[in-house]
Design an enzyme around this catalytic site. Sequence first.
Site, mmCIF file in Angstrom:
data_model
loop_
_atom_site.group_PDB
_atom_site.id
_atom_site.type_symbol
_atom_site.label_atom_id
_atom_site.label_comp_id
_atom_site.label_asym_id
_atom_site.label_seq_id
_atom_site.Cartn_x
_atom_site.Cartn_y
_atom_site.Cartn_z
ATOM 1 C CD GLU A 36 17.054 20.331 33.659
ATOM 2 O OE1 GLU A 36 16.580 19.624 34.489
ATOM 3 O OE2 GLU A 36 17.502 20.325 32.620
ATOM 4 C CE1 TYR A 37 12.287 28.143 30.117
ATOM 5 C CE2 TYR A 37 12.484 29.913 31.687
ATOM 6 C CZ TYR A 37 12.559 29.539 30.583
ATOM 7 O OH TYR A 37 11.935 30.471 29.723
ATOM 8 C CG ASP A 38 14.090 29.698 37.187
ATOM 9 O OD1 ASP A 38 13.416 29.884 36.317
ATOM 10 O OD2 ASP A 38 13.444 29.236 38.528
ATOM 11 C CB SER A 83 -16.670 44.538 17.999
ATOM 12 O OG SER A 83 -17.700 45.294 17.470
ATOM 13 C CD GLU A 113 -13.579 30.034 18.264
ATOM 14 O OE1 GLU A 113 -12.824 31.228 18.849
ATOM 15 O OE2 GLU A 113 -13.176 29.467 17.116
ATOM 16 C CE LYS A 115 -17.625 38.670 23.281
ATOM 17 N NZ LYS A 115 -17.030 39.345 24.409
ATOM 18 C CG ASP A 117 -14.481 39.212 30.499
ATOM 19 O OD1 ASP A 117 -14.500 40.239 29.580
ATOM 20 O OD2 ASP A 117 -15.158 39.404 31.467
ATOM 21 C CD GLU A 170 -10.273 39.036 24.321
ATOM 22 O OE1 GLU A 170 -10.422 39.120 22.952
ATOM 23 O OE2 GLU A 170 -11.149 39.404 25.158
ATOM 24 C CE1 TYR A 222 -10.160 36.885 17.863
ATOM 25 C CE2 TYR A 222 -10.254 36.686 20.171
ATOM 26 C CZ TYR A 222 -10.123 37.614 19.195
ATOM 27 O OH TYR A 222 -10.115 38.709 19.390
ATOM 28 C CE LYS A 310 -20.585 40.199 25.336
ATOM 29 N NZ LYS A 310 -20.723 41.601 25.680
ATOM 30 C CB CYS A 404 -25.199 58.888 64.770
ATOM 31 S SG CYS A 404 -23.751 58.838 64.043
ATOM 32 C CB CYS A 407 -21.232 61.230 66.697
ATOM 33 S SG CYS A 407 -22.718 61.505 66.099
ATOM 34 C CB CYS A 422 -25.502 61.470 61.659
ATOM 35 S SG CYS A 422 -24.646 62.275 62.766
ATOM 36 C CB CYS A 427 -20.937 62.953 62.949
ATOM 37 S SG CYS A 427 -20.768 61.329 62.828
#
Length: 668
Positions: A36-38, A83, A113, A115, A117, A170, A222, A310, A404, A407, A422, A427
Site C-alpha cells: 500500500e505504501y509503495d 569525541s 547508552e 555506543k 558503532d 550515529e 543521541y 570500550k 609444495c 607443484c 617452495c 610453481c
Amino acid sequence: MDVKLAESRIKELQNLLNQYNYEYHVLDKPSVPDAEYDQLLKELVALEEQFPAFKTTDSPTQRVGGAVLDAFKKVEHRTPMLSLGNAFNETDLKDFDRRVRQSVGGDIAYVCELKIDGLAVSLRYENGLFIQGATRGDGTIGEDITANLKTIKSIPLRLSEAVTIEVRGEAFMPKKSFEALNAMKEENGEEPFANPRNAAAGSLRQLDPKIAASRNLDLFLYSIADVGATGVTSHSQGLDYLEKLGFKTNQERRRFTTIEEVIEFVQGWTEKRPHLPYEIDGMVIKVDSLDQQEELGTTAKSPRWAIAYKFPAEEVVTILKDIELSVGRTGVITPTAILEPVRVAGTTVQRASLHNEDLIREKDIKIGDYVVIKKAGDIIPEVVNVLPERRTGEEKDFHMPTHCPECESELVRLEEEVALRCINPKCPAQIREGLIHFVSRDAMNIDGLGEKVISQLFQEKLIEDVADIFKLTKEQLLGLERMGEKSVTNLLTAIEASKQNSLEKLLFGLGIRHVGAKAAKTLAQQFETMNRLSQATRDELTAINEIGEKMADSIFTYFENEEVHELLEELVEAGVNMEYKGPKPVSVADSDSFFAGKTVVLTGKLEQLSRNEAKDRLEALGAKVAGSVSKKTDLVIAGEEAGSKLTKAQELGIEVWSEEKMLLELEK
Ligand code: IVH
C-alpha cells in the site's frame, strides 16, 4: 487533474506517507502493508512530476537519491563535534566517577547508552525542515552529506514542531543489511566491507545518493548540539524532546545514581551485545544534569562529563576443522585454520591465518580442537588459544608437508626464516599469486581484475605472465564466468589506463623480492626509468639511503635474469609506461613547505585522504613520514580514534594536528 485538487492530493499523500514512514522506521510499528505504501508513493511521484510546483523538500519522494555530486562541500560545525575519552575496565569507570564527584557538588545521575558503532553525523533543521547533514570530519569542519542522509528513512525531513535546531547522532548499517550487502558484493566478485561501520561510512561517502539509498542505513540521535531555547535541563530530557520532534533514539538507555549500577549495566551489555540487530563497540556514560555538564566543561578533544566504555575484543569459541596450506607469491607456505563458521565482531569467520609452524607448536594447536577466535583490530581473525580441556582424544597433530602442495617440489627453510618455502620459480601457485599482486591496488591497480578473475584466466591459460594481461581480448574475457559486455568493457578500459601508471607501480607490481611499495617509489624517483634502474650496480643501489645490501642484491640479481628482460620488452611493446611520472624527490633545501625536513607520524582514521595519499603528499613536500612516535617526531597528524601514538605524542609534548589542519597546510 485540476491544479487545486492536485495540490491537496499531493499534500495529503506527503503527510500520509511521512506518517507511515515514521511509524515504520522510527517507531518500528508499521500500520499499512508495504504494497500500500509503495502504491501511494507511486501515485505521489506521478503527481509531483505532473505538478512540480508542489514538490517540497520534505516530500517522501526526496528520499530516493537525487543527482550525483562532483564533491562534498565542507561544513563548519556551529558547535564542535567532540569525541569521548575511553574507559577499558571497572577501574577506569570508577576513576571517571571520582573525577566527576570531585569537580561538582550535589547528587550525580548518569545516563548510560549503547555506543553505536557507526559514524557521527550532525543534522540541521530550520523551521522544522531538514536542511543540512554533515559528517564529523575533524570535529570543526565536516562534509555536507545531506543528499545521502535524506535517503535514511528514520531521519525526519520535517519535525513535529517548526524549530531551528542542530542534533547529533550515529548513522549505522544494521547487521542484516550489512550481511546482504557483503553477500552481493562477493557474488559480484567485489571486495566485501570489513565491518558494518566501514560499510556505513563507505555508503555515506558516495557521491551518488542512489547508492546510499540502496544501503538501508539507519540512525539513532543521541544529543542536541545546542539546547538553547529548548527549555531542556538534562540529557535525558533532551532525548525525550528529540523523540517528541520525531527522531529515533535508542531505547536501551538507563539512568543511574551510582557508578556501581553503571558498571553492572555495562557488564550486562557485554553479554547481550551479540543479540542486538546492530553493532555496538561500547557504552557511553554521561552526566545527566546539563548544569553539571557545564560545570565540568570539556578538554580540547572531549567532554569531562562523559566517557566511552570500550568492550574488550569479542572472543568466540569454534572448532578448528582443518589446516589448509597456501603458497604465496614468494613461495612461502602459510597454514590457515579452517573453522566451523562463527560470527565474530560483525562478520562470519571461517578462516584464520596461523602464520607458520612455530605458531602452531607454540599454541599447541591440533586439528579438531576447540579454539578461541577474535579479530585483531576488529578486522583480522586470529586464533587466540585452544581449549585443551575440551579435547576428546580424537584431535590430530598437524605437520607441515615436505613438498609444495601445489607443484610438489621439495620445500626448503631458508636460513634465519621461520617459514617454509617452495623455491620452484615455475610453481603455478606462485605465478598466480604474483599475477594477483601485479594488478592489486598499490601495484598496477587494475579495477575489475580481482583474485577470482585472475584465477580463472590463469586456469584457462589465458594469462601465464603479467605481459599476457595486456594482450587479453574482448572475446576471451566474454568467455569467462559472470563476465558481461559491460564488465568486459570496463575491465579493458582499466587495463588500458594502467599502462600510463608511473614507474613505481609497475616496479612494485613485478614483485622483486624485498622491494615493497615504499622502496619501489624511492627507486623510481632516483632512477626515473626502468632502463636506468636495470643497469644500476650494487654500489649505486646501496648508495641510496633507504636501500640496504639485501635489497640491492635482490634488485641486481633480478635484472641479471634474461627472462626478466624479455618480459620487460613485451611490456614495452604493449605500451606500458616505464618512466617515473611523480614529483621529483624534494630535497629539504628546495622545499619551502612547512613540512620540509619534518618527521611526521600519521595515526588514527583519516577521512579525506587515504594513509598512502597523505604520506605521498607529505613526502612530496620534503617530510619524512615515520611509523612510530619518538622524541625525533616533529608532528603527529591524528585522525579519528587515534590511540596509543596520540597518547605518546601528548606525553612527549609533540605538536598534534587534525587531518583538516594538515590539508589546509598541504594546500598552501
Ligand atoms: S556522545 C561529546 N553517545 O562515539 C560527546 N556518542 O567518541 C558526543 N557514539 O564519534 C558523543 N554512540 O559518534 C555519544 N550514544 C552515544 C554514542 C556516541 C556512538 C560515537 C560518536 C563519537 C564516538 C565517541
